[in-house]
Design a protein around this motif. Structure first.
Motif, PDB file in Angstrom:
ATOM      1  N   PRO A  59      41.377  52.409  49.118  1.00 28.11           N
ATOM      2  CA  PRO A  59      41.568  50.952  49.119  1.00 28.11           C
ATOM      3  C   PRO A  59      40.609  50.321  48.109  1.00 28.11           C
ATOM      4  CG  PRO A  59      40.199  51.593  50.978  1.00 28.11           C
ATOM      5  CD  PRO A  59      40.610  52.870  50.279  1.00 28.11           C
ATOM      6  N   ASN A  60      40.406  49.037  48.174  1.00 29.20           N
ATOM      7  CA  ASN A  60      39.531  48.358  47.214  1.00 29.20           C
ATOM      8  C   ASN A  60      38.060  48.589  47.564  1.00 29.20           C
ATOM      9  OD1 ASN A  60      41.766  47.438  45.907  1.00 29.20           O
ATOM     10  ND2 ASN A  60      41.618  45.331  46.626  1.00 29.20           N
ATOM     11  N   THR A  61      37.525  49.697  47.079  1.00 30.61           N
ATOM     12  CA  THR A  61      36.136  50.085  47.317  1.00 30.61           C
ATOM     13  C   THR A  61      35.430  50.288  45.979  1.00 30.61           C
ATOM     14  OG1 THR A  61      36.813  52.413  47.418  1.00 30.61           O
ATOM     15  CG2 THR A  61      36.686  51.212  49.519  1.00 30.61           C
ATOM     16  N   PRO A  62      34.089  50.366  45.989  1.00 29.38           N
ATOM     17  CA  PRO A  62      33.381  50.573  44.724  1.00 29.38           C
ATOM     18  C   PRO A  62      33.803  51.826  43.969  1.00 29.38           C
ATOM     19  CG  PRO A  62      31.849  49.783  46.375  1.00 29.38           C
ATOM     20  CD  PRO A  62      33.157  50.033  47.089  1.00 29.38           C
ATOM     21  N   SER A  63      34.176  52.897  44.691  1.00 35.54           N
ATOM     22  CA  SER A  63      34.511  54.148  43.994  1.00 35.54           C
ATOM     23  C   SER A  63      35.710  53.983  43.075  1.00 35.54           C
ATOM     24  CB  SER A  63      34.760  55.272  44.993  1.00 35.54           C
ATOM     25  OG  SER A  63      35.841  54.963  45.853  1.00 35.54           O
ATOM     26  N   LEU A 206      37.487  37.923  44.133  1.00 33.23           N
ATOM     27  CA  LEU A 206      37.730  38.612  45.392  1.00 33.23           C
ATOM     28  C   LEU A 206      38.906  39.567  45.226  1.00 33.23           C
ATOM     29  CD1 LEU A 206      37.205  39.040  48.412  1.00 33.23           C
ATOM     30  CD2 LEU A 206      38.646  37.041  48.871  1.00 33.23           C
ATOM     31  N   TRP A 207      38.641  40.861  45.478  1.00 28.89           N
ATOM     32  CA  TRP A 207      39.669  41.889  45.288  1.00 28.89           C
ATOM     33  C   TRP A 207      40.600  41.970  46.492  1.00 28.89           C
ATOM     34  CZ3 TRP A 207      41.571  44.015  41.192  1.00 28.89           C
ATOM     35  CH2 TRP A 207      40.798  44.089  40.026  1.00 28.89           C
ATOM     36  N   ILE A 208      41.591  41.066  46.514  1.00 28.49           N
ATOM     37  CA  ILE A 208      42.683  41.140  47.491  1.00 28.49           C
ATOM     38  C   ILE A 208      43.805  41.986  46.906  1.00 28.49           C
ATOM     39  CG2 ILE A 208      44.400  39.809  48.777  1.00 28.49           C
ATOM     40  CD1 ILE A 208      42.453  37.454  48.755  1.00 28.49           C
ATOM     41  N   LEU A 209      44.140  41.734  45.671  1.00 30.19           N
ATOM     42  CA  LEU A 209      45.123  42.562  44.958  1.00 30.19           C
ATOM     43  C   LEU A 209      44.653  44.013  44.943  1.00 30.19           C
ATOM     44  CD1 LEU A 209      47.573  42.744  42.864  1.00 30.19           C
ATOM     45  CD2 LEU A 209      45.782  42.547  41.118  1.00 30.19           C
ATOM     46  N   VAL A 226      32.815  39.760  31.296  1.00 30.59           N
ATOM     47  CA  VAL A 226      32.039  38.524  31.221  1.00 30.59           C
ATOM     48  C   VAL A 226      30.858  38.509  32.182  1.00 30.59           C
ATOM     49  CG1 VAL A 226      34.000  37.170  30.406  1.00 30.59           C
ATOM     50  CG2 VAL A 226      33.571  37.366  32.876  1.00 30.59           C
ATOM     51  N   GLY A 227      30.622  39.618  32.884  1.00 28.45           N
ATOM     52  CA  GLY A 227      29.494  39.661  33.803  1.00 28.45           C
ATOM     53  C   GLY A 227      29.734  38.916  35.102  1.00 28.45           C
ATOM     54  N   ALA A 228      30.997  38.781  35.502  1.00 32.32           N
ATOM     55  CA  ALA A 228      31.310  38.118  36.765  1.00 32.32           C
ATOM     56  C   ALA A 228      31.066  39.086  37.925  1.00 32.32           C
ATOM     57  CB  ALA A 228      32.758  37.634  36.759  1.00 32.32           C
ATOM     58  N   THR A 229      31.194  38.587  39.150  1.00 35.92           N
ATOM     59  CA  THR A 229      30.934  39.376  40.353  1.00 35.92           C
ATOM     60  C   THR A 229      32.235  39.846  40.989  1.00 35.92           C
ATOM     61  OG1 THR A 229      28.869  38.207  40.805  1.00 35.92           O
ATOM     62  CG2 THR A 229      29.907  39.336  42.666  1.00 35.92           C
ATOM     63  N   ASN A 230      32.276  41.124  41.389  1.00 35.03           N
ATOM     64  CA  ASN A 230      33.398  41.700  42.122  1.00 35.03           C
ATOM     65  C   ASN A 230      33.076  41.733  43.614  1.00 35.03           C
ATOM     66  OD1 ASN A 230      35.297  43.197  39.963  1.00 35.03           O
ATOM     67  ND2 ASN A 230      33.171  43.531  39.357  1.00 35.03           N
ATOM     68  N   ILE A 231      33.945  41.175  44.451  1.00 38.80           N
ATOM     69  CA  ILE A 231      33.836  41.367  45.900  1.00 38.80           C
ATOM     70  C   ILE A 231      34.970  42.286  46.318  1.00 38.80           C
ATOM     71  CG2 ILE A 231      33.864  40.295  48.173  1.00 38.80           C
ATOM     72  CD1 ILE A 231      32.811  37.756  46.996  1.00 38.80           C
ATOM     73  N   CYS A 232      34.600  43.464  46.827  1.00 36.14           N
ATOM     74  CA  CYS A 232      35.610  44.443  47.241  1.00 36.14           C
ATOM     75  C   CYS A 232      36.046  44.175  48.681  1.00 36.14           C
ATOM     76  CB  CYS A 232      35.051  45.858  47.130  1.00 36.14           C
ATOM     77  SG  CYS A 232      34.641  46.361  45.443  1.00 36.14           S
ATOM     78  N   LEU A 233      37.328  44.324  48.929  1.00 37.42           N
ATOM     79  CA  LEU A 233      37.899  44.074  50.250  1.00 37.42           C
ATOM     80  C   LEU A 233      38.691  45.311  50.659  1.00 37.42           C
ATOM     81  CD1 LEU A 233      37.999  41.560  52.206  1.00 37.42           C
ATOM     82  CD2 LEU A 233      40.242  41.071  51.211  1.00 37.42           C
ATOM     83  N   ARG A 234      38.170  46.060  51.634  1.00 34.81           N
ATOM     84  CA  ARG A 234      38.827  47.307  52.062  1.00 34.81           C
ATOM     85  C   ARG A 234      40.248  47.068  52.545  1.00 34.81           C
ATOM     86  NH1 ARG A 234      36.808  52.341  53.005  1.00 34.81           N
ATOM     87  NH2 ARG A 234      38.557  52.666  54.418  1.00 34.81           N
ATOM     88  N   LYS A 235      40.433  46.008  53.308  1.00 35.61           N
ATOM     89  CA  LYS A 235      41.758  45.680  53.814  1.00 35.61           C
ATOM     90  C   LYS A 235      41.912  44.171  53.818  1.00 35.61           C
ATOM     91  CE  LYS A 235      40.517  45.647  58.734  1.00 35.61           C
ATOM     92  NZ  LYS A 235      40.863  46.161  60.082  1.00 35.61           N
ATOM     93  N   VAL A 236      43.156  43.727  53.834  1.00 38.10           N
ATOM     94  CA  VAL A 236      43.428  42.294  53.804  1.00 38.10           C
ATOM     95  C   VAL A 236      43.192  41.732  55.204  1.00 38.10           C
ATOM     96  CG1 VAL A 236      45.137  40.510  53.337  1.00 38.10           C
ATOM     97  CG2 VAL A 236      45.068  42.568  51.923  1.00 38.10           C
ATOM     98  N   ASP A 237      42.077  41.043  55.351  1.00 41.50           N
ATOM     99  CA  ASP A 237      41.659  40.412  56.600  1.00 41.50           C
ATOM    100  C   ASP A 237      41.530  38.921  56.301  1.00 41.50           C
ATOM    101  OD1 ASP A 237      40.077  39.222  58.606  1.00 41.50           O
ATOM    102  OD2 ASP A 237      39.073  41.113  59.078  1.00 41.50           O
ATOM    103  N   TYR A 238      42.460  38.117  56.819  1.00 45.45           N
ATOM    104  CA  TYR A 238      42.519  36.712  56.411  1.00 45.45           C
ATOM    105  C   TYR A 238      41.339  35.890  56.933  1.00 45.45           C
ATOM    106  CZ  TYR A 238      47.043  38.013  54.638  1.00 45.45           C
ATOM    107  OH  TYR A 238      48.027  38.637  53.938  1.00 45.45           O
ATOM    108  N   ASP A 239      40.806  36.249  58.089  1.00 38.96           N
ATOM    109  CA  ASP A 239      39.595  35.569  58.570  1.00 38.96           C
ATOM    110  C   ASP A 239      38.423  35.863  57.639  1.00 38.96           C
ATOM    111  OD1 ASP A 239      40.961  34.521  60.740  1.00 38.96           O
ATOM    112  OD2 ASP A 239      40.320  36.106  62.119  1.00 38.96           O
ATOM    113  N   LEU A 240      38.303  37.134  57.225  1.00 36.80           N
ATOM    114  CA  LEU A 240      37.227  37.518  56.317  1.00 36.80           C
ATOM    115  C   LEU A 240      37.406  36.875  54.946  1.00 36.80           C
ATOM    116  CD1 LEU A 240      34.688  39.190  55.838  1.00 36.80           C
ATOM    117  CD2 LEU A 240      36.154  41.160  55.301  1.00 36.80           C
TER     118      LEU A 240
END
Length: 533
Positions: A59-63, A206-209, A226-240
């Motif tokens: 899923p959307n993880t750092p690896s 935010l890595w939803i895709l 551009v040096g922006a920030t990646n937020i990884c999202l393991r699964k699509v959790d709408y509250d999160l």
């Protein structure tokens, strides 16, 4: 041209800038640089040769994010596999691609034996902990010493048109096809996506895709560029997701209309504290959805493309006439079109069967075709499919559209999704857009159902919003009749669905796109393989 240079540059210029957020883990670009080089070294030490395939089932993880840099840096070819596929599909992809290595997430360890059966020589499990003590993947990459960037095989390309990755299509008909992407086009698409998304140093993506979907539309390289920030999202959790929106300063995300629908209808949904840009693609969003997103300060970038075009290659661009416009529905209607080509891509055409352009009248339908800098090399090991896809020198999409006087294209359907009822063509998208406006509807998909009199009639599969299923009671057939009455108010009689079927959920791909082919199969079972009546 190679996008792996972006990380070296960013880490050199902004080493302490926050690069990755993943749960409790946070690290800067200096650390991301270090991890990627250790990863590339581990692949080389394990025997990777130039052109070897490295598969990810994650899923959307750092690896997998870092794999978009480490694999090509080591000289390998990136293969990102859909995590929701069944075992036979995964085995087919790994075998077809000829994968030698596979990094498999902790939730997919059952696929390790599948990978081995497909001929994968080395399987590494990523437990997604970030610790060498608890993750095989972390232990593996840290065991190999880091080298200078320029000492890796992928740093100095001999040919920028070489194969960088193979992205497998969803396989809605037959086996998945391997779409070949080059270094040059991945580099250019990363630039083009920055033009559209307008990332900068302060952006938070935010890595939803899913990253496995067309290499995340080349956005791993765009964000890092551009040096922006990646937020990884393991699964699509709408509250999160809403927590990240309100507490982490998210500025950008992407997702299919289905994902957007659940975001805007989440109980935590509010007007966002910081304006967010959201790319919407996968299927045409309804004007109603665009209106809802705009109302809470989520700026909709409706884009259009295919895996074969490295993700999006066209967009419904802002127009001067809508500056200061307060009628959100009017805005939504316009921006639900697919628009015009990205910079660097040729003009998107709509053509008839003889490859002649259709008139710009908003009525005459034809097929959308593409050409330009972000068009695939071809289908891996499938010259016949490649030749067919590029018939006439243009990439054929299989999408039916019209062109308006301003040149904007507007999809009317997939070729196979058009309903022919009593000799009249019905656009399933038109019917879906009308039903989506009904205040009790959350999701809808319209497909043809056989009819002895008319040949085919529209049938609508509908999911209701939770508040209307949990807190209200209805007589059998009451809601279905309400929706039909709503349709009669807005559609010609022959376009009104013959049947409304209520569902708790609709079948979807891993990216949230409704799988209408599954619903069509239900309707045409027992007809000897026929899809027309």
């Amino acid at each position: 041209m190679t996008p792996i240079h972006f990380l070296e540059r960013t880490a050199r210029i902004w080493p302490t800038k926050l690069a990755v957020v993943h749960g409790d883990r946070r690290y800067d670009y200096k650390e991301m640089d270090r991890r990627v080089r250790h990863f590339a070294s581990a692949l080389l030490d394990a025997g990777l040769k130039p052109g070897d395939r490295v598969a990810f089932i994650c899923p959307n993880t750092p690896s997998i994010l870092e794999g978009h840099f480490a694999v090509p840096l080591a000289g390998g070819v990136l293969i990102c596999v859909n995590t929701r596929l069944k075992n036979p599909e995964v085995e087919y992809i790994l075998k077809h691609a000829g994968a030698r290595f596979a990094i498999i997430d902790r939730d997919s360890t059952h696929l390790a034996s599948v990978a081995t059966a497909a001929g994968v020589e080395r399987v590494i499990i990523d437990h997604d902990t970030g610790s060498v003590e608890t993750s095989d993947f972390e232990k593996w990459i840290e065991a190999s010493p880091m080298r200078h960037w320029w000492s890796y095989p992928g740093w100095n390309l001999k040919d920028e048109n070489d194969l960088m990755s193979i992205c497998y299509t969803s396989g809605t008909t037959g086996n998945p096809k391997g779409v070949m992407h080059s270094y040059r086009s991945c580099f250019l698409q990363a630039l083009f996506q920055n033009v559209e998304m307008q990332f900068d140093f302060n952006s938070v993506y935010l890595w939803i895709l899913p990253l496995f979907h067309a290499n995340g539309w080349c956005l791993p390289w765009s964000v890092v560029m551009v040096g922006a920030t990646n937020i990884c999202l393991r699964k699509v959790d709408y509250d999160l997701i809403w927590q990240y929106f309100t507490k982490e300063g998210v500025t950008h995300y992407n997702g299919a209309p289905t994902v957007q629908t659940f975001i805007v209808n989440n109980p935590n949904a509010v007007k966002v504290p910081r304006k967010i840009k959201a790319m919407v693609a996968g299927s045409p969003p309804s004007p109603t959805l665009i209106e809802q997103l705009t109302a809470i300060d989520i700026d909709v970038l409706h884009v259009y493309g295919m895996t074969e075009t490295y993700g999006p290659c066209a967009r419904a661009y802002p127009q001067l006439e809508f500056q200061g416009e307060t009628d959100l529905h009017k805005i939504g209607q316009f921006y639900s079109r697919q628009g015009q080509n990205y910079v660097g891509q040729d003009e998107v055409r709509v053509v008839d069967t003889a490859m002649n352009d259709v008139p710009l009248d908003g009525k005459t339908q034809g097929e959308v075709v593409f050409r330009g800098n972000i068009t695939m090399l071809g289908y891996y090991n499938d010259p016949q499919a490649t030749e067919k896809a590029f018939a006439g020198g243009w990439l054929h999409s299989g999408d039916v559209a019209v062109r308006h006087q301003d040149g904007y294209i507007e999809l009317k359907d997939r070729m196979k999704d058009i309903i022919i009822s009593g000799g009249e063509n019905i656009s399933t998208i038109e019917v879906e857009n009308v039903i989506a406006k009904f205040h009790k509807v959350l999701e809808v998909a319209v497909v043809p159902t056989p009819d002895d009199m008319w040949g085919e009639r529209p049938k609508a599969y509908v999911v209701l919003k939770k508040e209307f299923t949990e807190h209200e009671s209805f007589e059998p057939g009451e809601l279905e009749q309400e929706i039909i009455q709503h349709c009669r108010q807005h559609l010609a009689g022959f376009k009104v669905p013959a049947v409304i079927q209520l569902e708790l959920d609709l079948p979807k791909t891993s990216t949230g796109k409704i799988q209408k082919f599954v619903l069509r199969e239900r309707e045409w079972q027992g007809r000897g393989g026929r899809r027309i009546n």
